[in-house]
Scaffold this motif. Structure first.
Motif, PDB file in Angstrom:
ATOM      1  N   GLY A  65       7.337   4.977 -17.675  1.00  0.00           N
ATOM      2  CA  GLY A  65       8.625   4.573 -18.197  1.00  0.00           C
ATOM      3  C   GLY A  65       9.664   4.341 -17.132  1.00  0.00           C
ATOM      4  N   PRO A  66      10.845   3.895 -17.561  1.00  0.00           N
ATOM      5  CA  PRO A  66      11.922   3.530 -16.631  1.00  0.00           C
ATOM      6  C   PRO A  66      12.349   4.674 -15.713  1.00  0.00           C
ATOM      7  CG  PRO A  66      12.390   2.735 -18.845  1.00  0.00           C
ATOM      8  CD  PRO A  66      11.200   3.622 -18.962  1.00  0.00           C
ATOM      9  N   GLN A  99       6.671  -3.242 -11.729  1.00  0.00           N
ATOM     10  CA  GLN A  99       6.014  -2.882 -10.472  1.00  0.00           C
ATOM     11  C   GLN A  99       5.178  -1.616 -10.638  1.00  0.00           C
ATOM     12  OE1 GLN A  99       9.651  -2.809  -8.035  1.00  0.00           O
ATOM     13  NE2 GLN A  99       8.791  -4.465  -6.806  1.00  0.00           N
ATOM     14  N   LEU A 100       5.737  -0.653 -11.368  1.00  0.00           N
ATOM     15  CA  LEU A 100       5.009   0.595 -11.623  1.00  0.00           C
ATOM     16  C   LEU A 100       3.725   0.312 -12.412  1.00  0.00           C
ATOM     17  CD1 LEU A 100       4.835   3.708 -11.617  1.00  0.00           C
ATOM     18  CD2 LEU A 100       6.238   3.695 -13.692  1.00  0.00           C
ATOM     19  N   ASN A 101       3.837  -0.495 -13.457  1.00  0.00           N
ATOM     20  CA  ASN A 101       2.667  -0.808 -14.283  1.00  0.00           C
ATOM     21  C   ASN A 101       1.604  -1.566 -13.495  1.00  0.00           C
ATOM     22  OD1 ASN A 101       3.884   0.396 -16.515  1.00  0.00           O
ATOM     23  ND2 ASN A 101       4.838  -1.523 -17.187  1.00  0.00           N
ATOM     24  N   ASN A 102       2.042  -2.546 -12.688  1.00  0.00           N
ATOM     25  CA  ASN A 102       1.089  -3.315 -11.886  1.00  0.00           C
ATOM     26  C   ASN A 102       0.403  -2.442 -10.844  1.00  0.00           C
ATOM     27  OD1 ASN A 102       1.685  -5.614 -13.305  1.00  0.00           O
ATOM     28  ND2 ASN A 102       2.976  -6.529 -11.712  1.00  0.00           N
ATOM     29  N   ALA A 103       1.191  -1.541 -10.227  1.00  0.00           N
ATOM     30  CA  ALA A 103       0.617  -0.662  -9.207  1.00  0.00           C
ATOM     31  C   ALA A 103      -0.454   0.246  -9.812  1.00  0.00           C
ATOM     32  CB  ALA A 103       1.712   0.168  -8.550  1.00  0.00           C
ATOM     33  N   ARG A 104      -0.219   0.721 -11.024  1.00  0.00           N
ATOM     34  CA  ARG A 104      -1.206   1.587 -11.676  1.00  0.00           C
ATOM     35  C   ARG A 104      -2.490   0.817 -11.986  1.00  0.00           C
ATOM     36  NH1 ARG A 104       2.916   5.583 -14.838  1.00  0.00           N
ATOM     37  NH2 ARG A 104       2.761   7.208 -13.255  1.00  0.00           N
ATOM     38  N   TYR A 132       0.816  -1.208   0.000  1.00  0.00           N
ATOM     39  CA  TYR A 132       0.000   0.000   0.000  1.00  0.00           C
ATOM     40  C   TYR A 132       0.852   1.261   0.000  1.00  0.00           C
ATOM     41  CZ  TYR A 132      -4.593  -2.176   0.197  1.00  0.00           C
ATOM     42  OH  TYR A 132      -5.741  -2.871  -0.131  1.00  0.00           O
ATOM     43  N   ARG A 133       2.053   1.206   0.599  1.00  0.00           N
ATOM     44  CA  ARG A 133       2.969   2.352   0.471  1.00  0.00           C
ATOM     45  C   ARG A 133       3.365   2.533  -0.988  1.00  0.00           C
ATOM     46  NH1 ARG A 133       5.419   0.551   5.385  1.00  0.00           N
ATOM     47  NH2 ARG A 133       6.978  -0.607   4.181  1.00  0.00           N
ATOM     48  N   GLN A 134       3.556   1.412  -1.664  1.00  0.00           N
ATOM     49  CA  GLN A 134       3.885   1.447  -3.085  1.00  0.00           C
ATOM     50  C   GLN A 134       2.749   2.089  -3.886  1.00  0.00           C
ATOM     51  OE1 GLN A 134       4.296  -2.354  -5.490  1.00  0.00           O
ATOM     52  NE2 GLN A 134       6.450  -1.940  -5.025  1.00  0.00           N
ATOM     53  N   LEU A 135       1.515   1.715  -3.574  1.00  0.00           N
ATOM     54  CA  LEU A 135       0.360   2.318  -4.242  1.00  0.00           C
ATOM     55  C   LEU A 135       0.297   3.816  -3.985  1.00  0.00           C
ATOM     56  CD1 LEU A 135      -2.450  -0.336  -3.563  1.00  0.00           C
ATOM     57  CD2 LEU A 135      -1.129  -0.002  -5.656  1.00  0.00           C
ATOM     58  N   ALA A 136       0.590   4.220  -2.759  1.00  0.00           N
ATOM     59  CA  ALA A 136       0.547   5.648  -2.419  1.00  0.00           C
ATOM     60  C   ALA A 136       1.589   6.429  -3.206  1.00  0.00           C
ATOM     61  CB  ALA A 136       0.761   5.837  -0.917  1.00  0.00           C
ATOM     62  N   LYS A 137       2.784   5.865  -3.344  1.00  0.00           N
ATOM     63  CA  LYS A 137       3.832   6.536  -4.121  1.00  0.00           C
ATOM     64  C   LYS A 137       3.414   6.698  -5.578  1.00  0.00           C
ATOM     65  CE  LYS A 137       7.484   3.985  -3.241  1.00  0.00           C
ATOM     66  NZ  LYS A 137       8.908   3.561  -3.249  1.00  0.00           N
ATOM     67  N   VAL A 138       2.875   5.633  -6.145  1.00  0.00           N
ATOM     68  CA  VAL A 138       2.506   5.657  -7.558  1.00  0.00           C
ATOM     69  C   VAL A 138       1.317   6.588  -7.800  1.00  0.00           C
ATOM     70  CG1 VAL A 138       1.641   4.242  -9.476  1.00  0.00           C
ATOM     71  CG2 VAL A 138       3.455   3.371  -7.989  1.00  0.00           C
ATOM     72  N   SER A 139       0.401   6.674  -6.840  1.00  0.00           N
ATOM     73  CA  SER A 139      -0.790   7.513  -7.028  1.00  0.00           C
ATOM     74  C   SER A 139      -0.432   8.981  -7.199  1.00  0.00           C
ATOM     75  CB  SER A 139      -1.749   7.354  -5.847  1.00  0.00           C
ATOM     76  OG  SER A 139      -1.210   7.947  -4.673  1.00  0.00           O
ATOM     77  N   GLY A 140       0.698   9.397  -6.646  1.00  0.00           N
ATOM     78  CA  GLY A 140       1.108  10.795  -6.750  1.00  0.00           C
ATOM     79  C   GLY A 140       2.087  11.061  -7.871  1.00  0.00           C
ATOM     80  N   ALA A 141       2.404  10.032  -8.662  1.00  0.00           N
ATOM     81  CA  ALA A 141       3.389  10.191  -9.734  1.00  0.00           C
ATOM     82  C   ALA A 141       2.695  10.400 -11.072  1.00  0.00           C
ATOM     83  CB  ALA A 141       4.282   8.957  -9.807  1.00  0.00           C
ATOM     84  N   THR A 142       3.325  11.171 -11.915  1.00  0.00           N
ATOM     85  CA  THR A 142       2.817  11.386 -13.270  1.00  0.00           C
ATOM     86  C   THR A 142       3.837  10.864 -14.274  1.00  0.00           C
ATOM     87  OG1 THR A 142       3.782  13.610 -13.329  1.00  0.00           O
ATOM     88  CG2 THR A 142       1.489  13.413 -12.604  1.00  0.00           C
ATOM     89  N   GLY A 143       3.359  10.530 -15.469  1.00  0.00           N
ATOM     90  CA  GLY A 143       4.272  10.010 -16.482  1.00  0.00           C
ATOM     91  C   GLY A 143       4.502   8.526 -16.302  1.00  0.00           C
TER      92      GLY A 143
END
Length: 330
Positions: free
Chosen positions: A262-263, A275-280, A249-260
């Motif tokens: 790619g690597p 991990q980024l793609n799965n979290a989104r 869930y910390r991972q989800l929180a980080k991704v929720s605030g990110a834009t864009g």
């Protein structure tokens, strides 16, 4: 009389005239004695090593073995089975402690399961220059730091998810955990990730914390509860289960605030592309408010399973039900 000598962990052991390796965790005791021998051999490759069994000891054997040799080689005298020490051994050790032999390291293993040899133990703990190595069984909160330290000693990076997965799969046996960590380090390259652990130890991780988290994220209440109960029935501990939820869930929180994407974005977040793609994908249907509620519930569960509630299994089941039902309602 209060103990006056240093009480240290196995990884801190160093040469000393007398070393007491005390406690029931034999794996840590073996580590301590191996480290001590290695350090002494590094100081002098001509080290002479002798082994005694305190439970089968004959009068005068310690003095004979510990006495200086003709060529003054350093000596390591390892004594096993201190918990069954004969009267003769206790008497000889008490005499030896009055004047330890220069160049000799006497290391005594005692598991503390009985008070046999208490007078000897008390005397060691009053001996100037002696050390005591504490080898107590690791508790729930000790496994993750232990795994992290194992990886650090092997000079290998690992993600929090990988560490949680390893602890989740091998938490019932510290020797198994250490061997699993060493094996995955030897057989893989690059940072050890959760995916590496789950792939490498698929048979051990299939009903563990991460399977429970997957079912919760999918909103499958029934599967989440069944998987949780299977995990607990096979020995999984509530603490690493909640840790797996916190990590995800910390991972989800980080991704929720990110834009864009790619690597570059993945690297900024300390994640792999997949991990980024799965979290989104997992974030679909989550609002900021629901994500905050989930993280708050995980924090409460973390306190509960670490001793703030009497029934940690009930606390983790409550968490799983709450988060899974929330996802199912999306």
């Amino acid at each position: 009389m209060a103990q006056s000598i240093p009480k240290i962990g196995w990884e801190q052991v160093s040469p000393a005239p007398v070393v007491l390796v005390f406690g029931k965790e034999s794996f840590l005791a073996d580590r301590a004695m191996q480290r001590l021998k290695s350090l002494l051999v590094m100081e002098d490759p001509e080290l002479e090593v002798s082994d005694l069994d305190a439970g089968q000891y004959s009068d005068g054997a310690l003095e004979l073995i510990a006495s200086p040799s003709l060529f003054d080689e350093p000596r390591l005298v390892r004594v096993a089975n201190g918990v069954k020490a004969t009267d003769a051994f206790i008497t000889d050790v008490l005499r030896y402690l009055e004047q330890p032999v220069d160049g000799t390291t006497l290391v005594i293993r005692h598991d503390g399961s009985t008070v046999r040899g208490k007078k000897m133990l008390d005397a060691i703990r009053r001996t100037s220059g002696a050390l005591e190595v504490a080898c107590l069984p690791l508790g729930k909160g000790d496994m993750v730091p232990f795994a992290r330290n194992e990886l650090r000693m092997l000079e290998r990076e690992a993600t929090p998810g990988a560490i949680a997965a390893l602890v989740d799969a091998f938490h019932t046996d510290i020797a198994e955990l250490a061997n699993a960590i060493r094996q995955v380090v030897l057989d893989t390259e690059g940072p050890v990730t959760e995916q590496v652990v789950r792939t490498y130890y698929a048979g051990r991780v299939e009903t563990t914390a991460f399977a429970v988290v997957d079912a919760v994220i999918a909103g499958d209440v029934a599967r989440a509860l069944v998987t949780l109960r299977q995990a607990i029935a096979t020995g999984a501990d509530p603490v690493p289960i909640v840790a797996a939820f916190a990590m995800r869930y910390r991972q989800l929180a980080k991704v929720s605030g990110a834009t864009g994407g790619g690597p570059q974005v993945a690297r900024q977040l300390g994640m792999q592309d997949w991990q980024l793609n799965n979290a989104r994908k997992d974030l679909r249907g989550f609002t900021d408010a629901k994500l905050c509620d989930a993280i708050e519930a995980i924090a409460h569960a973390d306190h509960a399973v670490k001793g703030f509630e009497r029934d940690p299994q009930h606390a983790v089941e409550r968490l799983v039900r709450q988060l899974a039902e929330s996802r199912a309602a999306v």
